[in-house]
Design a protein around this motif. Sequence first.
Motif, PDB file in Angstrom:
ATOM      1  N   THR A  38       4.779  -5.171   9.415  1.00 40.64           N
ATOM      2  CA  THR A  38       4.821  -4.813   7.992  1.00 40.64           C
ATOM      3  C   THR A  38       6.213  -5.029   7.431  1.00 40.64           C
ATOM      4  O   THR A  38       6.390  -5.603   6.348  1.00 40.64           O
ATOM      5  CB  THR A  38       4.404  -3.348   7.798  1.00 40.64           C
ATOM      6  OG1 THR A  38       3.058  -3.180   8.260  1.00 40.64           O
ATOM      7  CG2 THR A  38       4.488  -2.951   6.333  1.00 40.64           C
ATOM      8  N   VAL A  39       7.217  -4.565   8.158  1.00 43.94           N
ATOM      9  CA  VAL A  39       8.596  -4.717   7.701  1.00 43.94           C
ATOM     10  C   VAL A  39       8.988  -6.191   7.672  1.00 43.94           C
ATOM     11  O   VAL A  39       9.682  -6.651   6.762  1.00 43.94           O
ATOM     12  CB  VAL A  39       9.551  -3.900   8.593  1.00 43.94           C
ATOM     13  CG1 VAL A  39      10.994  -4.132   8.178  1.00 43.94           C
ATOM     14  CG2 VAL A  39       9.208  -2.425   8.519  1.00 43.94           C
ATOM     15  N   THR A  40       8.533  -6.940   8.656  1.00 41.60           N
ATOM     16  CA  THR A  40       8.804  -8.383   8.657  1.00 41.60           C
ATOM     17  C   THR A  40       8.171  -9.041   7.443  1.00 41.60           C
ATOM     18  O   THR A  40       8.772  -9.929   6.817  1.00 41.60           O
ATOM     19  CB  THR A  40       8.264  -9.028   9.948  1.00 41.60           C
ATOM     20  OG1 THR A  40       8.913  -8.437  11.076  1.00 41.60           O
ATOM     21  CG2 THR A  40       8.516 -10.530   9.954  1.00 41.60           C
ATOM     22  N   ALA A  41       6.979  -8.587   7.076  1.00 48.52           N
ATOM     23  CA  ALA A  41       6.320  -9.135   5.878  1.00 48.52           C
ATOM     24  C   ALA A  41       7.113  -8.781   4.627  1.00 48.52           C
ATOM     25  O   ALA A  41       7.250  -9.620   3.712  1.00 48.52           O
ATOM     26  CB  ALA A  41       4.893  -8.604   5.777  1.00 48.52           C
ATOM     27  N   TYR A  42       7.641  -7.545   4.552  1.00 50.37           N
ATOM     28  CA  TYR A  42       8.505  -7.181   3.418  1.00 50.37           C
ATOM     29  C   TYR A  42       9.660  -8.172   3.299  1.00 50.37           C
ATOM     30  O   TYR A  42       9.956  -8.702   2.222  1.00 50.37           O
ATOM     31  CB  TYR A  42       9.111  -5.781   3.617  1.00 50.37           C
ATOM     32  CG  TYR A  42       8.170  -4.612   3.479  1.00 50.37           C
ATOM     33  CD1 TYR A  42       6.900  -4.744   2.935  1.00 50.37           C
ATOM     34  CD2 TYR A  42       8.574  -3.341   3.885  1.00 50.37           C
ATOM     35  CE1 TYR A  42       6.063  -3.647   2.810  1.00 50.37           C
ATOM     36  CE2 TYR A  42       7.745  -2.241   3.761  1.00 50.37           C
ATOM     37  CZ  TYR A  42       6.486  -2.400   3.233  1.00 50.37           C
ATOM     38  OH  TYR A  42       5.667  -1.313   3.108  1.00 50.37           O
ATOM     39  N   ARG A  43      10.335  -8.372   4.416  1.00 54.24           N
ATOM     40  CA  ARG A  43      11.518  -9.228   4.413  1.00 54.24           C
ATOM     41  C   ARG A  43      11.156 -10.665   4.039  1.00 54.24           C
ATOM     42  O   ARG A  43      11.867 -11.312   3.264  1.00 54.24           O
ATOM     43  CB  ARG A  43      12.203  -9.188   5.777  1.00 54.24           C
ATOM     44  CG  ARG A  43      13.583  -9.818   5.787  1.00 54.24           C
ATOM     45  CD  ARG A  43      14.271  -9.611   7.113  1.00 54.24           C
ATOM     46  NE  ARG A  43      13.751 -10.489   8.147  1.00 54.24           N
ATOM     47  CZ  ARG A  43      13.240 -10.074   9.298  1.00 54.24           C
ATOM     48  NH1 ARG A  43      13.137  -8.798   9.554  1.00 54.24           N
ATOM     49  NH2 ARG A  43      12.801 -10.936  10.198  1.00 54.24           N
ATOM     50  N   ASP A  44      10.047 -11.143   4.571  1.00 47.15           N
ATOM     51  CA  ASP A  44       9.632 -12.512   4.272  1.00 47.15           C
ATOM     52  C   ASP A  44       9.367 -12.694   2.777  1.00 47.15           C
ATOM     53  O   ASP A  44       9.774 -13.692   2.177  1.00 47.15           O
ATOM     54  CB  ASP A  44       8.372 -12.871   5.067  1.00 47.15           C
ATOM     55  CG  ASP A  44       8.649 -13.056   6.549  1.00 47.15           C
ATOM     56  OD1 ASP A  44       9.841 -13.150   6.927  1.00 47.15           O
ATOM     57  OD2 ASP A  44       7.677 -13.072   7.333  1.00 47.15           O
ATOM     58  N   VAL A  45       8.671 -11.725   2.169  1.00 45.82           N
ATOM     59  CA  VAL A  45       8.363 -11.851   0.742  1.00 45.82           C
ATOM     60  C   VAL A  45       9.635 -11.765  -0.090  1.00 45.82           C
ATOM     61  O   VAL A  45       9.824 -12.528  -1.041  1.00 45.82           O
ATOM     62  CB  VAL A  45       7.345 -10.778   0.305  1.00 45.82           C
ATOM     63  CG1 VAL A  45       7.194 -10.767  -1.216  1.00 45.82           C
ATOM     64  CG2 VAL A  45       5.994 -11.044   0.959  1.00 45.82           C
ATOM     65  N   LEU A  46      10.532 -10.858   0.265  1.00 43.35           N
ATOM     66  CA  LEU A  46      11.793 -10.754  -0.480  1.00 43.35           C
ATOM     67  C   LEU A  46      12.602 -12.042  -0.383  1.00 43.35           C
ATOM     68  O   LEU A  46      13.264 -12.453  -1.341  1.00 43.35           O
ATOM     69  CB  LEU A  46      12.609  -9.567   0.038  1.00 43.35           C
ATOM     70  CG  LEU A  46      12.029  -8.195  -0.325  1.00 43.35           C
ATOM     71  CD1 LEU A  46      12.697  -7.098   0.503  1.00 43.35           C
ATOM     72  CD2 LEU A  46      12.201  -7.904  -1.819  1.00 43.35           C
ATOM     73  N   GLU A  47      12.538 -12.703   0.767  1.00 43.86           N
ATOM     74  CA  GLU A  47      13.208 -14.000   0.901  1.00 43.86           C
ATOM     75  C   GLU A  47      12.514 -15.045   0.033  1.00 43.86           C
ATOM     76  O   GLU A  47      13.170 -15.881  -0.605  1.00 43.86           O
ATOM     77  CB  GLU A  47      13.227 -14.429   2.365  1.00 43.86           C
ATOM     78  CG  GLU A  47      14.194 -13.614   3.217  1.00 43.86           C
ATOM     79  CD  GLU A  47      14.126 -13.968   4.689  1.00 43.86           C
ATOM     80  OE1 GLU A  47      13.152 -14.654   5.102  1.00 43.86           O
ATOM     81  OE2 GLU A  47      15.030 -13.561   5.448  1.00 43.86           O
TER      82      GLU A  47
ATOM     83  N   ARG B 116       0.817  -1.212   0.000  1.00 44.10           N
ATOM     84  CA  ARG B 116       0.000   0.000   0.000  1.00 44.10           C
ATOM     85  C   ARG B 116       0.857   1.271   0.000  1.00 44.10           C
ATOM     86  O   ARG B 116       0.380   2.343  -0.375  1.00 44.10           O
ATOM     87  CB  ARG B 116      -0.938  -0.011   1.210  1.00 44.10           C
ATOM     88  CG  ARG B 116      -1.822  -1.257   1.241  1.00 44.10           C
ATOM     89  CD  ARG B 116      -2.922  -1.154   2.262  1.00 44.10           C
ATOM     90  NE  ARG B 116      -3.692  -2.385   2.333  1.00 44.10           N
ATOM     91  CZ  ARG B 116      -4.605  -2.762   1.451  1.00 44.10           C
ATOM     92  NH1 ARG B 116      -4.869  -1.970   0.414  1.00 44.10           N
ATOM     93  NH2 ARG B 116      -5.252  -3.900   1.587  1.00 44.10           N
ATOM     94  N   ARG B 117       2.083   1.158   0.442  1.00 42.13           N
ATOM     95  CA  ARG B 117       2.994   2.315   0.447  1.00 42.13           C
ATOM     96  C   ARG B 117       4.280   1.907  -0.264  1.00 42.13           C
ATOM     97  O   ARG B 117       5.302   1.621   0.362  1.00 42.13           O
ATOM     98  CB  ARG B 117       3.268   2.750   1.881  1.00 42.13           C
ATOM     99  CG  ARG B 117       1.999   3.150   2.637  1.00 42.13           C
ATOM    100  CD  ARG B 117       2.251   3.239   4.134  1.00 42.13           C
ATOM    101  NE  ARG B 117       3.019   4.426   4.475  1.00 42.13           N
ATOM    102  CZ  ARG B 117       3.469   4.680   5.697  1.00 42.13           C
ATOM    103  NH1 ARG B 117       3.220   3.814   6.688  1.00 42.13           N
ATOM    104  NH2 ARG B 117       4.156   5.766   5.957  1.00 42.13           N
ATOM    105  N   PRO B 118       4.248   1.822  -1.591  1.00 42.40           N
ATOM    106  CA  PRO B 118       5.425   1.352  -2.321  1.00 42.40           C
ATOM    107  C   PRO B 118       6.665   2.190  -2.070  1.00 42.40           C
ATOM    108  O   PRO B 118       7.781   1.678  -2.133  1.00 42.40           O
ATOM    109  CB  PRO B 118       4.989   1.428  -3.790  1.00 42.40           C
ATOM    110  CG  PRO B 118       3.785   2.297  -3.817  1.00 42.40           C
ATOM    111  CD  PRO B 118       3.128   2.145  -2.494  1.00 42.40           C
ATOM    112  N   GLY B 119       6.490   3.469  -1.763  1.00 40.90           N
ATOM    113  CA  GLY B 119       7.648   4.313  -1.476  1.00 40.90           C
ATOM    114  C   GLY B 119       8.399   3.855  -0.243  1.00 40.90           C
ATOM    115  O   GLY B 119       9.635   3.929  -0.187  1.00 40.90           O
ATOM    116  N   VAL B 120       7.666   3.367   0.763  1.00 42.31           N
ATOM    117  CA  VAL B 120       8.304   2.873   1.981  1.00 42.31           C
ATOM    118  C   VAL B 120       9.064   1.583   1.694  1.00 42.31           C
ATOM    119  O   VAL B 120      10.189   1.385   2.171  1.00 42.31           O
ATOM    120  CB  VAL B 120       7.258   2.660   3.092  1.00 42.31           C
ATOM    121  CG1 VAL B 120       7.898   1.997   4.313  1.00 42.31           C
ATOM    122  CG2 VAL B 120       6.636   3.994   3.495  1.00 42.31           C
ATOM    123  N   LEU B 121       8.470   0.699   0.893  1.00 42.19           N
ATOM    124  CA  LEU B 121       9.165  -0.539   0.534  1.00 42.19           C
ATOM    125  C   LEU B 121      10.434  -0.223  -0.248  1.00 42.19           C
ATOM    126  O   LEU B 121      11.497  -0.805   0.004  1.00 42.19           O
ATOM    127  CB  LEU B 121       8.246  -1.438  -0.288  1.00 42.19           C
ATOM    128  CG  LEU B 121       8.903  -2.697  -0.895  1.00 42.19           C
ATOM    129  CD1 LEU B 121       9.585  -3.541   0.176  1.00 42.19           C
ATOM    130  CD2 LEU B 121       7.866  -3.520  -1.653  1.00 42.19           C
TER     131      LEU B 121
END
Length: 422
Positions: free
Chosen positions: A245-254, A204-209
């Motif tokens: 949210t950040v943990t979800a980012y990391r999980d998906v990138l992994e 939802r906030r691609p800039g943050v990712l």
Amino acid sequence: MMDYRRRVIDDVLDELVAELPAIELHGPKGVGKTATAQQRARTVMRLDDPRERELFASDPARIRAADHPLLVDEWQRVPESWDVVRRAVDDGIGTYLLTGSSVPLEAPVHSGAGRFVTFRMRPMSLLERGFAEPTVSLGDLLNGSRPEITGSSRHGTRDYVDEIVRSGFPDIHGLAPRARRHRLEGYVDLIVTRAFPEQGLVVRRPGVLRAWLTAYAAATSTTATYQRILDAATPGLSEKPARSTVTAYRDVLEQLWMLDPVEAWLPGRNHLARLARAPKHQLADPGLAAHLLGADQSALLGGGEGPVPNLRDGTLLGSLFEHLVTLDVQVYAERSEARVRHLRTADGAHEIDIIVERPDGRVLAIEVKLATTVTDHDVRHLTWLRDRIGDDLLDTVVVTPGPHAYRRRDGVAVVPAALLGP
């Protein structure tokens, strides 16, 4: 395929395909998994093609009647294909290659343990790019024979910088600078706008990712905490993203194989006490990290950090050069059935950039130095480790951008990155 560029893992696959019924290659998009698997497949089933998925759904058993070896490309698009292959293997029917660019949302019913052998494919090493002809073998260093170290390289720091920004993705490496920048930007955009939703997470906030990815790139070759990375990604932001949210980012990138952290070495023989356990951060490709940081050749050679968080000790170029060397070692270690780790004591007094561990627990220790000359100060951690673990240390190496390969009087091998091979 007339223009296929042979990879180091081809040697492993040539040996194993005739012996094993099912092999999976996984890794980030664009590293060449499909092209490599196609070299030994007679039939290809592309499950990223809707028509192929429909055909599979209508008759899963058709894989048994195919001309084998059969390549099931992007198998994670139809996770049940894993179990179909597993059952065929159980029945002794066919030889299978599977490729995947992400972890499926729905795991197969059975893990495939004992039936499937899996390998991670990474972006191209310097050898695979045709950068130079190696004279020092990682395999020889790992066999404990302390081989003679010889050879000269015409490449210097500027050439390694060029290779960093070129990226190791086969379809990107040879492009002109403008085209390369657009392709790398498109790659990042693809991950954020398409790959994340396909993994079940709409950003939802691609800039943050994007900022988090940039901060992670800035932390290349460090053990910075994830909280530091988040703080660096969101300076001045009053409403920081939740930890979940950040943990979800990391999980998906992994799951997308976009992160390739170097785990800490924790020896089983208790030679050393109080070793740090944090992984060393690295993205899948140093060129991707450089692009996220806006670091081109001139910026890296000039030593400028740019408007990005500095989470490192030392220069950005030093961190990216270490990443490039680590990528090479990861690729070459696969052929020797060795694991790549790093060492850092809990108090930070001693650290070694790369530890290559054989299955029997004996290790090769490698330091990466951006300087072209190697001093006693540069090898102090290597000699410290030698004193601590004795014969379990197979050899010690310093990898540099310098011109000559040789052994120092203290036995430490000095090897230009261009001259290190499998």
